[in-house]
Write a protein that holds these residues in place. Structure first.
Motif, short mmCIF file in Angstrom:
data_model
loop_
_atom_site.label_atom_id
_atom_site.label_comp_id
_atom_site.label_asym_id
_atom_site.label_seq_id
_atom_site.Cartn_x
_atom_site.Cartn_y
_atom_site.Cartn_z
N GLU A 56 7.39 -84.13 33.06
CA GLU A 56 8.35 -84.33 31.84
C GLU A 56 9.56 -84.87 32.08
O GLU A 56 10.51 -84.17 32.07
CB GLU A 56 8.72 -82.89 31.09
N HIS A 80 7.31 -78.57 34.78
CA HIS A 80 6.90 -77.40 34.70
C HIS A 80 5.53 -77.01 35.82
O HIS A 80 4.50 -77.79 36.06
CB HIS A 80 6.08 -77.87 33.19
N ASP A 170 7.00 -90.17 33.69
CA ASP A 170 6.91 -88.96 32.89
C ASP A 170 5.18 -88.75 32.83
O ASP A 170 4.62 -89.87 33.14
CB ASP A 170 7.27 -89.38 31.32
#
Length: 282
Positions: A56, A80, A170
């Motif tokens: 992210e 993540h 991203d």
């Protein structure tokens, strides 16, 4: 290696690999290897890997990402971890390291690759070998970056690594994570070929409108710093950067949740100034 070596325009050749070779073609082109290695090479086939995490990032678009990690200290990201790698035991003791190697996939780059590419460092015109570059147009689209580990979070929201000074788009799939060891990974006396020094940094100015838009944000200080770090490296395409700039053409780079609109001016002394015209919510 960096994801943010801006995508270099590949030079089409007859050797462009868009699909695997047949077994017969592979056998014909296989180099002279010891018998056991030749047999193993022929049997490798298509290898598969499972991403261990996803990024992210403050960079929602490829345009503007620094060409190497560490050039924009205020660039932040969250890695993540994905199941089954989201076990807190997987990151036990990782907070003892200040920096990490992130191995990732250039997921936004085409699968097409060519033996010769045009790296931005050479002005986007001269060609060099794909393995002598950090181009995103690679046979397996693999990249690696050294990033700062700013924090580790484990809990109900999962396992997350907070990164800083990165160059990751991203949504980037992360294939592996390793600790950076300065006593073995840093080689100060190494030769750097056609990229012997960091890219030059240019002056960045903000218009009155941009200043007012920054003042309205709670993250104005960090956003300003990120904008300055990104624009100071001149994110324009290499063929634009090679020419004198008259400030007439406006560009836009997406950072965090804004579209930063800017122009470039070549000063009488030959220096370059990047002028931020506006900062618009994207």
């Amino acid at each position: 290696m960096s994801s943010s070596d801006q995508p270099a325009s590949p030079h089409p050749t007859a050797d462009t690999a868009e699909r695997p070779m047949s077994d017969a073609a592979l056998a014909r082109r296989m180099p002279q290897l010891p018998p056991h290695l030749r047999e193993q090479a022929m049997a490798l086939g298509q290898q598969t890997m499972q991403p261990v995490g996803i990024i992210e990032s403050c960079y929602p678009d490829k345009f503007g990402i620094p060409r190497q990690p560490g050039l924009a200290r205020h660039a932040t990201a969250i890695l993540h971890l994905l199941p089954p790698f989201d076990d807190p035991d997987c990151v036990r003791d990782i907070d003892g390291f200040s920096h990490l190697w992130i191995h990732f996939l250039f997921h936004a780059s085409p699968t097409r690759w060519t033996p010769l590419i045009r790296p931005p460092r050479l002005g986007g015109n001269a060609r060099t070998g794909v393995f002598a570059s950090r181009s995103t147009h690679r046979p397996n689209r693999l990249g690696q970056s050294v990033v700062e580990l700013a924090g580790v979070e484990t809990g109900a929201s999962g396992v997350r690594l907070l990164l800083r000074g990165h160059d990751l788009l991203d949504g980037t799939p992360v294939m592996d994570i390793k600790p950076y060891l300065p006593w073995v990974d840093a080689v100060p006396q190494a030769r750097a070929g056609y990229a012997p020094a960091p890219p030059p940094r240019h002056a960045v100015m903000f218009s009155d409108e941009a200043e007012q838009q920054l003042e309205q944000r709670s993250d104005s200080a960090t956003l300003r710093a990120l904008i300055e770090e990104v624009l100071a490296q001149d994110p324009r395409p290499a063929y634009h950067a090679a020419k004198a700039a008259d400030g007439k053409r406006q560009y836009g780079v997406q950072l965090v949740d804004v579209d930063v609109r800017f122009t470039a001016y070549t000063q009488p002394d030959g220096s370059l100034t990047m002028q931020v015209a506006a900062i618009v919510a994207s």
